[in-house]
Design a protein around this motif. Structure first.
Motif, short mmCIF file in Angstrom:
data_model
loop_
_atom_site.label_atom_id
_atom_site.label_comp_id
_atom_site.label_asym_id
_atom_site.label_seq_id
_atom_site.Cartn_x
_atom_site.Cartn_y
_atom_site.Cartn_z
N TYR A 184 0.86 -1.17 0.00
CA TYR A 184 0.00 0.00 0.00
C TYR A 184 0.91 1.23 0.00
N HIS A 244 -2.59 -4.72 -2.86
CA HIS A 244 -2.95 -4.97 -1.46
C HIS A 244 -3.75 -6.26 -1.29
N GLY A 249 -1.98 -6.20 6.00
CA GLY A 249 -0.88 -5.53 5.28
C GLY A 249 -0.16 -6.44 4.31
N GLU A 269 5.57 -2.18 3.14
CA GLU A 269 5.54 -1.22 4.25
C GLU A 269 5.13 -1.94 5.53
N THR A 321 1.42 -1.31 7.89
CA THR A 321 0.95 -0.45 6.79
C THR A 321 0.05 0.69 7.27
#
Ligand code: F0G
Length: 481
Positions: free
Chosen positions: A129, A149, A164, A189, A192
């Motif tokens: 994301y 995602h 995530g 990430e 997230t």
């Protein structure tokens, strides 16, 4: 960490003693109304003197440890070759297992340098994301961002423990369609941010790594919230229940070619970092670092923060530190649900999030429900949250608003700063506002910057709802609350 009471219930207990405090005050509702009007209904533009609990962000607002403060006192101010840097480099090698440490002034500076060395027009960066500054930097460099995602990422009510995760089939499809040469790296990430601080699983990271390796694509981890993601892996992924946070972090690092972070979150300082063992990447970073940030041994950070980051990197591996805000957030989210407030589930890291589309179903996305909720709860409580919805999206090339996937109002929980009583207060005012939801209306921009408009844009409350809400609040609680 959580501790079990004799009643059987769990409470988040502080594994630290508070030795230094900063006073805060609850401004009366009339002052709050005046302040949010002056701020154009944008909580970024409030002054902290008008804020009771600052839950805008956990960025740079965490309580530092005694050892971090002590380290700052012995920092070595030098333009080049300062000893503080070598302590940071040693911590990076020990905690993250990478050869090179590249300090930068904050996370987005790392993104800027990555965009500079990796991204060119026609490229596609695939990620679990986006984050606002990440997307801005990669797009300014001409690259496209694809968010592969997980299917549950955008469901605000869910029991999926790893929202995530990157969707592996989607990732593979993008590589097949674009061609591996057009994908400069894949970005994962940790915890997230924009989907509610949701973690990815180690198994997912390893599977993404395998796909990247097959195609010769580097894998980059945004480690700003790495400590919390490691804590979620330990508490939610069965195979890691008995593995230490330090060992989980090292295993995550083994999957990446390069990592970067905002040091303002998990490491509780104000700075940023890139780390890698790849000689070629390091040589390129080394060339640009003095142009944009500062010399190699401070990179735009104060030497005090460099020292404190070295300590923070080690401390974020302690279970008590990694769990400190996550457990309080879990309590906060559970209390919101108990009171009927539509909180994002499962609880994530960094913040408790409220789904503004469920909280204010009468406000269309064109009138920014998450922005309206952030301003409304400030009026009703003096608590400052952050809009994470369409206001946080910039317009497309044709000048049209881009509706955000989610309309979230984020109540950040900086590490070791707020208490259970603070959380109960926020929950209570949210419950009151939810019961008076019809008093909240939409927003309209009257000043709108072209890039990252959420920082400094100004809006008006359609139909002047702010004053009506303040009057209703005052009727229930009196002018002093
Ligand atoms: N990456 C992530 C995941 C972040 O959450 C942030 C910042 C950045 C990069 C940029 O780092 O602020 O040090 O330049 N997040 C802050 C927040 C701003 O409030 O969530 P930065």
């Amino acid at each position: 960490m959580n501790i079990r009471l004799s009643t059987g219930s769990l409470i988040p207990i502080e594994m630290h003693k508070v030795r230094i405090v900063q006073a805060t005050a609850l401004p009366p509702v009339a002052q709050r109304l005046a302040a949010i009007e002056a701020a154009g209904y944008n909580t970024f533009l409030l002054r902290t003197r008008d804020v009771f609990l600052d839950m805008l962000t956990d960025s740079g607002t965490n309580a530092m440890s005694d050892n971090q403060l002590a380290a700052m006192m012995v920092s070595d101010d030098a333009y080049a070759g300062g000893e503080s840097f070598y302590k940071l480099e040693a911590a990076v090698q020990e905690v993250l297992g990478y050869k090179y440490a590249v300090p930068v002034h904050q996370g987005r500076a790392a993104e800027h340098l990555l965009a500079k060395i990796f991204c060119k027009p026609g490229d596609t960066v695939v990620m679990n994301y986006h984050f606002t500054t990440t997307k801005a930097h990669f797009e300014i460099a001409g690259a496209k961002v694809v968010e592969a995602h997980s299917p549950q990422a955008l469901q605000t009510e869910s029991s999926e423990q790893f929202k995530g995760n990157i969707d592996l089939d989607w990732l593979q499809r993008v590589i097949d369609t674009e061609g591996a040469a057009k994908v400069p790296f894949v970005r994962m990430e940790a915890t997230t941010n924009l989907i509610g601080g949701q973690p990815f699983a180690m198994a997912n990271l390893k599977a993404a790594r395998a796909i990247c390796a097959k195609h010769g694509i580097p894998l980059v981890i945004d480690c700003s919230l790495i400590s919390e993601n490691a804590y979620f892996i330990k508490s939610r992924e069965a195979a890691y229940a008995d593995v230490s946070i330090a060992a989980i972090i090292r295993e995550m690092m083994d999957q990446a070619d390069l990592i970067y972070l905002s040091g303002r979150k998990s490491t509780c300082v104000r700075g940023g970092l890139i780390a890698t063992s790849n000689d070629a990447y390091y040589e390129q970073l080394k060339a640009w670092l003095p142009v944009y940030e500062g010399f190699l041994t401070y990179g735009g950070m104060s030497s005090k923060e460099v020292e404190a980051m070295a300590v923070g990197l080690r401390e974020m591996c302690d279970y008590e530190v990694a769990s400190s805000s996550a457990d309080l957030i879990q309590f906060f989210v559970q209390r919101m649900i108990d009171r009927g407030v539509p909180a994002v589930t499962p609880a994530g890291g960094l913040a408790g999030h409220v789904d503004a589309m469920r909280f204010l179903p009468h406000i269309p996305q064109t009138e920014y429900p998450a922005g309206a909720l952030a301003a409304a709860i400030y009026i009703a409580s003096g608590v400052r949250p952050m809009e994470r919805g369409t206001v946080s999206m910039d317009r497309d090339a044709a000048g049209n608003d881009v509706p955000s996937d989610l309309e979230l109002c984020r109540f950040a929980v900086p590490r070791r700063v707020y208490s259970m009583a603070h959380m109960e207060y926020v929950v209570d005012r949210l419950a009151w506002l939810h019961a008076h939801q019809e008093l909240v209306g939409g927003l309209k921009f009257y000043h709108e910057p072209p890039v990252l408009r959420f920082f400094t844009g100004k809006m008006e409350a359609l139909g002047g709802w702010g004053a009506k809400l303040a009057a209703a609040f005052e009727a229930d609680f009196g002018p002093a609350c």
